[in-house]
Every structure is written in C-alpha cells, then in structure tokens.
Design an enzyme around this catalytic site. Sequence first.
Site, short mmCIF file in Angstrom:
data_model
loop_
_atom_site.label_atom_id
_atom_site.label_comp_id
_atom_site.label_asym_id
_atom_site.label_seq_id
_atom_site.Cartn_x
_atom_site.Cartn_y
_atom_site.Cartn_z
N ALA A 100 4.01 40.94 63.38
CA ALA A 100 3.16 41.55 64.64
C ALA A 100 1.65 41.38 64.58
O ALA A 100 1.23 41.18 65.78
CB ALA A 100 3.58 42.97 64.94
N GLU A 107 1.36 35.61 54.94
CA GLU A 107 2.07 36.72 54.28
C GLU A 107 3.34 36.03 53.46
O GLU A 107 3.75 36.71 52.42
CB GLU A 107 2.62 37.48 55.19
CG GLU A 107 1.18 38.76 56.01
CD GLU A 107 1.71 39.34 57.11
OE1 GLU A 107 1.06 40.39 57.21
OE2 GLU A 107 2.72 39.25 57.80
#
Length: 231
Positions: A100, A107
């Site tokens: 989001a 990540e």
Amino acid sequence: MSNVNIGKQAAGEVAAKLVHDGMIVGIGTGSTVAYFIEALGWRIQTEGLKIHGIPTSETTVAHATRLGIPLVPLTPQTCPDLTIDGADEANPKLDLIKGAGGALVREKLVAAASAEFVVIADSSKRVAQLGAFPLSLAVVPFAVANLMAQLKEEFEVAPHLRLKASGEPFVSDDGLSILDLPFERIQRPAILDKRLKILPGVVETGIFVGLAKRMLVGHPDGRVEAVYPAE
Ligand code: 5RP
C-alpha cells in the site's frame, strides 16, 4: 489515539526489543514501521544500542536518518539478521499482501535476504483469506496500458493505476508505476504470484509467501500477540 494506532504502536515497540547490539536490521515502510523506527531511535539514543539499518524506502531513509539510525546498503555482506515490516493483510500461514505504501520491490528484496522476517501489524490486518485488500503490482511505466488490458482479459480483474493526490500517476522510489488489483479472494497466493511475475513489464507483486515466520499483532488494549504460521 485511535484503537488501530494503539495496536500499531504496541507492535512496533515490542519489535524494537528484538533488536540486539551488532545486528543489521531491515527496516520496512509504513505507519506501523514508523512506530518501530521511533522505538529503535530511542534505544540508540538512550541505551547506546549499536546497529545498522537497511531501509526499504526513501521515506524510511528520511525517518531513520532524523533519529540517528546508521544506514547501510543491501549487499551480500550486509544481509539483515532481522527485518521488521508491516503488512496490508496476513492469512493464517502468514502469507502477506504488502505494497500500500508502494515500497514492495525493496521490501521483498530486503525480506528475502534477511535471516528472520517479522511482521508487525494491528489486529485488523489478520484475515482468513487474502484478497479483500487490493494487490499491488509494481510495473514498468511503459507497460502500463498493455498490462491493464492483459490483466483484465487473463485474470478477470479490473486494475487501477495508482495516482497521487494531485491526480498524477504515482511513481515508486524505483521509478515504477503501481497497479492495484481488486481480486477480492486469492485462493492460491503462491501460484498467483508466479503467474503475475512472468508477465512482461511486471517487476514485483505484493504477495509475500513463506517469508514471514512470526507476526506481532497489536491489539486495541495495547496487548501484543505473537503469531506463527499455521501448518
Ligand atoms: C508499504 C507496505 C506497508 O508495510 C503496508 O502497507 C502496511 O502499512 P501500515 O503499517 O501503514 O498499515 O507494504 O509498501
């Protein structure tokens, strides 16, 4: 403070206690991780904790730098001992939807290189099945129009190109566009991840399978529950 934020803060603070002197720590992105960064910065300043961080976004770089957390790049010599990151959804196996914040590429790179990956989240992020939260896809901007058509046809999903508040297309730290895919129900996340990854122009998906071995769930009363992947 809202109930959700009480949970996020509690999880972030417990995660900061998992960090020990000498560790290289992967630092995720998002509002829950922001509480972790605050708690980690506090330990560095008050306890003299000595660590190095590997940030997963420019937002995290700015926050960590402000608090005096020394940062290093991700290399084969600096694989994280521990990575702490948030999630948009986690199923009982701790398969995740992330992205989001638009930082899913870095990540996943940091989580995959890490000896241990711990998810922190408020209790609303736990779901029986992934998919109610739109799945993020990081794609090459040149491929956006064709990919949107292909996804509609082959995956029967109507992708949304992520926009900034100004109405301009969102561009990630790596210069990528983000397509948000409202699948509603994802029955086999690992298979969907593979099917999406092979499409030309797709750089990464927000499906994180088999990476998280522990989740710290913060509840509205400030309690933090450790959750492990179901068999
Ligand atoms: C960013 C992410 C975040 O970790 C995820 O969106 C959770 O964010 P928050 O802690 O703000 O709810 O994947 O790309």
